[in-house]
Design a protein around this motif. Structure first.
Motif, PDB file in Angstrom:
ATOM      1  N   ASP A  39      -2.114   2.430  -6.429  1.00  0.00           N
ATOM      2  CA  ASP A  39      -2.047   0.984  -6.618  1.00  0.00           C
ATOM      3  C   ASP A  39      -0.678   0.438  -6.244  1.00  0.00           C
ATOM      4  OD1 ASP A  39      -4.574   0.269  -7.355  1.00  0.00           O
ATOM      5  OD2 ASP A  39      -4.223   0.393  -9.512  1.00  0.00           O
ATOM      6  N   ASP A  40       0.386   1.191  -6.544  1.00  0.00           N
ATOM      7  CA  ASP A  40       1.719   0.670  -6.279  1.00  0.00           C
ATOM      8  C   ASP A  40       1.980   0.551  -4.775  1.00  0.00           C
ATOM      9  OD1 ASP A  40       1.703   3.597  -6.515  1.00  0.00           O
ATOM     10  OD2 ASP A  40       3.832   3.455  -6.018  1.00  0.00           O
ATOM     11  N   VAL A  41       1.303   1.370  -3.979  1.00  0.00           N
ATOM     12  CA  VAL A  41       1.422   1.234  -2.528  1.00  0.00           C
ATOM     13  C   VAL A  41       0.788  -0.077  -2.090  1.00  0.00           C
ATOM     14  CG1 VAL A  41       0.770   2.215  -0.298  1.00  0.00           C
ATOM     15  CG2 VAL A  41       1.474   3.715  -2.168  1.00  0.00           C
ATOM     16  N   PHE A  42      -0.410  -0.354  -2.630  1.00  0.00           N
ATOM     17  CA  PHE A  42      -1.068  -1.626  -2.308  1.00  0.00           C
ATOM     18  C   PHE A  42      -0.214  -2.803  -2.745  1.00  0.00           C
ATOM     19  CE2 PHE A  42      -3.631  -5.183  -3.830  1.00  0.00           C
ATOM     20  CZ  PHE A  42      -4.212  -5.579  -2.633  1.00  0.00           C
ATOM     21  N   ASP A  43       0.379  -2.727  -3.941  1.00  0.00           N
ATOM     22  CA  ASP A  43       1.230  -3.820  -4.410  1.00  0.00           C
ATOM     23  C   ASP A  43       2.412  -4.037  -3.478  1.00  0.00           C
ATOM     24  OD1 ASP A  43      -0.436  -4.188  -6.565  1.00  0.00           O
ATOM     25  OD2 ASP A  43       0.781  -2.983  -7.947  1.00  0.00           O
ATOM     26  N   ALA A  44       2.956  -2.940  -2.961  1.00  0.00           N
ATOM     27  CA  ALA A  44       4.106  -3.059  -2.063  1.00  0.00           C
ATOM     28  C   ALA A  44       3.730  -3.722  -0.747  1.00  0.00           C
ATOM     29  CB  ALA A  44       4.699  -1.670  -1.804  1.00  0.00           C
ATOM     30  N   ILE A  45       2.565  -3.398  -0.253  1.00  0.00           N
ATOM     31  CA  ILE A  45       2.130  -3.933   1.037  1.00  0.00           C
ATOM     32  C   ILE A  45       1.590  -5.355   0.933  1.00  0.00           C
ATOM     33  CG2 ILE A  45      -0.143  -2.890   0.733  1.00  0.00           C
ATOM     34  CD1 ILE A  45      -0.563  -2.659   3.560  1.00  0.00           C
ATOM     35  N   ASN A  46       1.102  -5.720  -0.253  1.00  0.00           N
ATOM     36  CA  ASN A  46       0.242  -6.892  -0.366  1.00  0.00           C
ATOM     37  C   ASN A  46       0.901  -8.181   0.111  1.00  0.00           C
ATOM     38  OD1 ASN A  46      -2.277  -8.074  -1.162  1.00  0.00           O
ATOM     39  ND2 ASN A  46      -1.189  -8.983  -2.887  1.00  0.00           N
ATOM     40  N   ARG A  47       2.162  -8.410  -0.248  1.00  0.00           N
ATOM     41  CA  ARG A  47       2.795  -9.673   0.151  1.00  0.00           C
ATOM     42  C   ARG A  47       2.928  -9.770   1.664  1.00  0.00           C
ATOM     43  NH1 ARG A  47       7.941 -11.648  -2.770  1.00  0.00           N
ATOM     44  NH2 ARG A  47       7.134 -13.631  -1.982  1.00  0.00           N
ATOM     45  N   LYS A 622     -13.011  -7.369   7.621  1.00  0.00           N
ATOM     46  CA  LYS A 622     -13.079  -7.783   6.217  1.00  0.00           C
ATOM     47  C   LYS A 622     -11.797  -7.387   5.497  1.00  0.00           C
ATOM     48  CE  LYS A 622     -18.125  -7.592   5.926  1.00  0.00           C
ATOM     49  NZ  LYS A 622     -18.374  -7.413   7.369  1.00  0.00           N
ATOM     50  N   LYS A 623     -11.235  -8.352   4.767  1.00  0.00           N
ATOM     51  CA  LYS A 623      -9.910  -8.130   4.199  1.00  0.00           C
ATOM     52  C   LYS A 623      -9.893  -6.993   3.184  1.00  0.00           C
ATOM     53  CE  LYS A 623      -5.745 -10.358   2.587  1.00  0.00           C
ATOM     54  NZ  LYS A 623      -5.382  -9.253   1.672  1.00  0.00           N
ATOM     55  N   LYS A 624     -10.942  -6.856   2.387  1.00  0.00           N
ATOM     56  CA  LYS A 624     -10.930  -5.768   1.400  1.00  0.00           C
ATOM     57  C   LYS A 624     -10.868  -4.407   2.081  1.00  0.00           C
ATOM     58  CE  LYS A 624     -16.003  -5.706   0.831  1.00  0.00           C
ATOM     59  NZ  LYS A 624     -16.295  -6.870   1.700  1.00  0.00           N
ATOM     60  N   ASN A 625     -11.531  -4.287   3.243  1.00  0.00           N
ATOM     61  CA  ASN A 625     -11.471  -3.035   3.993  1.00  0.00           C
ATOM     62  C   ASN A 625     -10.103  -2.850   4.636  1.00  0.00           C
ATOM     63  OD1 ASN A 625     -14.159  -2.626   3.346  1.00  0.00           O
ATOM     64  ND2 ASN A 625     -14.915  -3.431   5.292  1.00  0.00           N
ATOM     65  N   ARG A 626      -9.573  -3.935   5.183  1.00  0.00           N
ATOM     66  CA  ARG A 626      -8.257  -3.857   5.827  1.00  0.00           C
ATOM     67  C   ARG A 626      -7.174  -3.520   4.809  1.00  0.00           C
ATOM     68  NH1 ARG A 626      -7.489  -9.210   9.254  1.00  0.00           N
ATOM     69  NH2 ARG A 626      -5.556  -8.129   9.773  1.00  0.00           N
ATOM     70  N   ASP A 627      -7.291  -4.069   3.595  1.00  0.00           N
ATOM     71  CA  ASP A 627      -6.293  -3.778   2.565  1.00  0.00           C
ATOM     72  C   ASP A 627      -6.298  -2.299   2.202  1.00  0.00           C
ATOM     73  OD1 ASP A 627      -5.463  -6.389   2.473  1.00  0.00           O
ATOM     74  OD2 ASP A 627      -6.568  -6.899   0.644  1.00  0.00           O
ATOM     75  N   PHE A 628      -7.485  -1.738   2.041  1.00  0.00           N
ATOM     76  CA  PHE A 628      -7.554  -0.310   1.719  1.00  0.00           C
ATOM     77  C   PHE A 628      -6.997   0.525   2.863  1.00  0.00           C
ATOM     78  CE2 PHE A 628      -9.471   3.855   1.637  1.00  0.00           C
ATOM     79  CZ  PHE A 628      -9.373   4.226   0.310  1.00  0.00           C
ATOM     80  N   MET A 629      -7.379   0.168   4.086  1.00  0.00           N
ATOM     81  CA  MET A 629      -6.901   0.927   5.236  1.00  0.00           C
ATOM     82  C   MET A 629      -5.379   0.856   5.337  1.00  0.00           C
ATOM     83  SD  MET A 629      -8.022   0.582   9.246  1.00  0.00           S
ATOM     84  CE  MET A 629      -7.377  -1.083   9.429  1.00  0.00           C
ATOM     85  N   ALA A 630      -4.811  -0.343   5.094  1.00  0.00           N
ATOM     86  CA  ALA A 630      -3.354  -0.486   5.162  1.00  0.00           C
ATOM     87  C   ALA A 630      -2.662   0.384   4.127  1.00  0.00           C
ATOM     88  CB  ALA A 630      -2.973  -1.954   4.972  1.00  0.00           C
ATOM     89  N   ALA A 631      -3.210   0.396   2.910  1.00  0.00           N
ATOM     90  CA  ALA A 631      -2.604   1.215   1.864  1.00  0.00           C
ATOM     91  C   ALA A 631      -2.750   2.704   2.179  1.00  0.00           C
ATOM     92  CB  ALA A 631      -3.237   0.886   0.518  1.00  0.00           C
TER      93      ALA A 631
END
Length: 644
Positions: A39-47, A622-631
């Motif tokens: 989760d912390d990786v996603f939080d770092a990338i999210n902004r 789809k953003k939810k897929n892109r977010d997971f892929m980015a993380a």
């Protein structure tokens, strides 16, 4: 440009896996071999990934307002903007992206739009009554692909290209959108490359293009009443006319032509004599786009100057370019004239600004900004700006690209990510990098976007340098880039990752077979692992056009060549970790290209992360897929590029 937001954090993933919560996997993603994504990786990338872009699509026929595409949920949808800087009113609401939309020229309360499902690119057309909200399907659905829809200028009919007859060739159809069952075929095609470019003011003729390759294209006039076509030209085996538009104020056509030289120039074609005249012979850059004002007074066109877009407006009365005010710097596209007056709309993106809609009132020299896309609350003015770089390849050919350096606070030689665009008939341009800015700002990674031979924007000779049996010459251009990196004191040649999507995915795999000892890891998305299997399984409507670029797999000599250069057959040469991504609904590069490469690498005990999306096609929309892929990519980069 193919862009992948590989983001990470600067501490060991292994230490925190047990302590940090894992990111939930979207139900339609099927990860194989990936570790838990923190989760912390996603939080770092999210902004860095919570940015938006806006692209201008059309003008209202009655008001000074526009249609744009932008994302406020999971995928881009159509919005209306009533004034420069005004609020965005969402008009479409679907689980899949809406790719294009046009007001009816006769009724601002009606909109034609097109969309597919699950990224499969079988586009269907719809009529949207913006007052009642009623949406009427205009095409039959299924595995039919409907493209280049265009209203007649009186708003009574639409014309479009469709594969409804045989699933392969783009026949030309016409339909009264208010009369279901009225669709009829105007012209039966025997080639897949037909598209509609313009509809005459009197409604009697359509301008069609037949694209045979990235450099060869014919222009035809189609009589709407009889369905008969006649070729305008050109008669050139290695050049063509592209994006033709009726001149409106004279019996002629404006087009982009490379038939008479290396660069794509703006030309005027007389409909009687079919003779073409080059209008800016002094322009030494390719012209990317053009649009003719409704009264024919002005022709707006875009020059591609080393990747940057420069707007020009030709005054057809004065026979010279009109003086223009200072324009936004960056990549310009999507020219669209307002139906009344002399206001041209377009989209601008730059390294420090996502795509936004602008317009220029030519008569008054006034530039208006219609949208201001968000950057996740970050100060985009601090993002790295693109630096144009050049290097010499193995044969002395000059190659260029864009370097985005690490943030200034990072010292010493920096890790490098080389991101190779798809196409190959495409170009990396100095646009907005989105989540990739995290690399430069937070991890101190430098990004390089090369334009290897075969890229557009540099003339047709350069575009043809990688065709057929010359395919691996473009791979050697990346080898020369690796040599160039060794000469740069601010770059670390021992920490390089290569990535790309589609054709850039093939390039990524090919670079790994040639230079695995010089690259630390790689991420490949929707890429080709064997040109033979790719050509055998890509959708029929695009197969012949791809054969022009790559070669014909039915030719025994070319088939043998494909097998020789195939990354799949050279998988034993890849020794470094790979992350491979695919979409199950991909009509261009079947997902099996990634599966077979994953299987081959695992037989050789190479670490491979394999991610398939069941609801995506040629890239993740789809953003939810892109977010997971980015993380997930963040984890990969943390382990294999940034880590010691």
């Amino acid at each position: 440009m193919s862009r992948f937001p590989f983001l990470s954090v600067s501490f060991s993933a292994a230490v925190l896996v047990a302590a940090a919560a894992s990111l939930p996997t979207p139900s339609n993603l099927k990860p194989d071999g990936l570790p838990p994504i923190r989760d912390d990786v996603f939080d770092a990338i999210n902004r860095y990934s919570e940015y938006r872009t806006a692209a201008l699509l059309d003008w209202s026929p009655s008001k000074r307002e526009i249609l744009i595409t932008t994302r406020f949920g999971d995928v881009p949808q159509i919005h209306r903007v009533a004034a420069p800087g005004g609020a965005r009113q969402q008009l479409t609401f679907f689980p899949d992206r809406v790719t294009d939309a046009f007001f009816s020229p006769a009724n601002a309360g009606e909109m034609l739009f097109m969309k597919d499902e699950g990224g499969a690119e079988f586009y269907q057309l719809y009529l949207d009554d913006l007052h009642s909200g009623k949406i009427t399907p205009l095409t039959k659905g299924g595995r039919t692909r409907n493209t280049s829809p265009m209203w007649s200028r009186d708003g009574k009919y639409i014309a479009f290209a469709s594969t409804a007859r045989d699933g392969e060739n783009g026949d030309i159809w016409i339909e009264d959108p208010h009369n279901q069952g009225s669709a009829r075929m105007l012209m039966q095609a025997s080639d897949p490359g037909w598209e509609i470019s313009d509809w005459s003011a009197d409604g009697k003729e359509l301008l069609l293009t037949l694209e045979k390759s990235a450099v060869v294209s014919e222009v035809h006039l189609l009589d709407v009443a009889t369905g008969q076509k006649r070729k305008l030209g050109p008669d050139s085996p290695d050049g063509g006319w592209f994006n033709p538009k009726f001149a409106n104020s004279s019996p002629g056509v404006f087009a982009i032509s490379n038939a008479a030289g290396d660069n794509a120039q703006i030309v005027y074609v007389d409909l009687g004599s079919k003779r073409s005249t080059t209008l800016r012979p002094d322009l030494k850059w390719d012209v990317d786009d053009l649009a003719v004002s409704p009264d024919g007074r002005y022709v707006a066109y875009l020059a591609n100057e080393d990747g940057y877009g420069r707007l020009h407006v030709l005054d057809t009365v004065a026979h010279k370019d009109a003086p223009l005010p200072a324009m936004p710097e960056g990549v310009l596209d999507g020219l669209r004239w307002r139906p009344s007056g002399h206001e041209i709309g377009f989209t601008v993106a730059s390294a420090r600004s996502p795509g936004d809609a602008y317009s220029l009132d030519v008569d008054h020299g006034q530039v208006s900004r219609w949208t201001s896309s968000e950057t996740g609350g970050l100060d985009a003015g601090e993002f790295s700006n693109a630096q144009l770089i050049h290097w010499k390849s193995f044969d002395g050919q000059a190659i260029s690209g864009f370097l985005y350096p690490a943030a200034a606070r990072f010292t010493g030689p920096r890790p490098v990510i080389i991101n190779i665009h798809g196409g190959p008939e495409a170009q990396s341009r100095p646009g907005y990098l989105g989540g990739a800015n995290y690399y430069m700002n937070e991890l101190g990674i430098a990004m390089i976007y090369p334009n290897v031979r075969g890229s557009t924007g540099y003339g047709k000779a350069y575009l043809n340098l990688d065709n057929g049996a010359k395919r691996e010459d473009s791979v050697k251009d990346i080898g020369a880039l690796l040599d160039w990196i060794k000469t740069q004191p601010n770059l670390d040649p021992a920490r390089i990752m290569v990535t790309g999507g589609s054709y850039g995915g093939y390039m990524t795999l090919a670079v790994m077979t040639h230079y695995s000892d010089r690259v630390r890891c790689a991420v490949e998305q929707v890429g080709i692992s064997n040109f033979r299997t790719f050509l055998e399984h890509t959708e029929a409507y695009r197969r012949d056009l791809r054969r022009v670029e790559y070669g014909d797999e039915r030719d025994p000599k070319m088939r043998d060549f494909f097998e020789t250069i195939s990354p799949l057959n050279n998988a034993a040469k890849i020794t470094k970790p790979m992350f491979i991504v695919a979409g199950r609904n991909d009509p261009r590069v079947p997902w099996t290209e990634g599966q077979q490469m994953t299987d081959a690498l695992r037989k050789n005990n190479v670490p491979v992360w394999w991610l398939v999306a069941e609801d995506e096609g040629h890239g993740f929309a789809k953003k939810k897929n892109r977010d997971f892929m980015a993380a997930a990519m963040a984890e990969f980069v943390e382990q294999y590029l940034v880590g010691k």
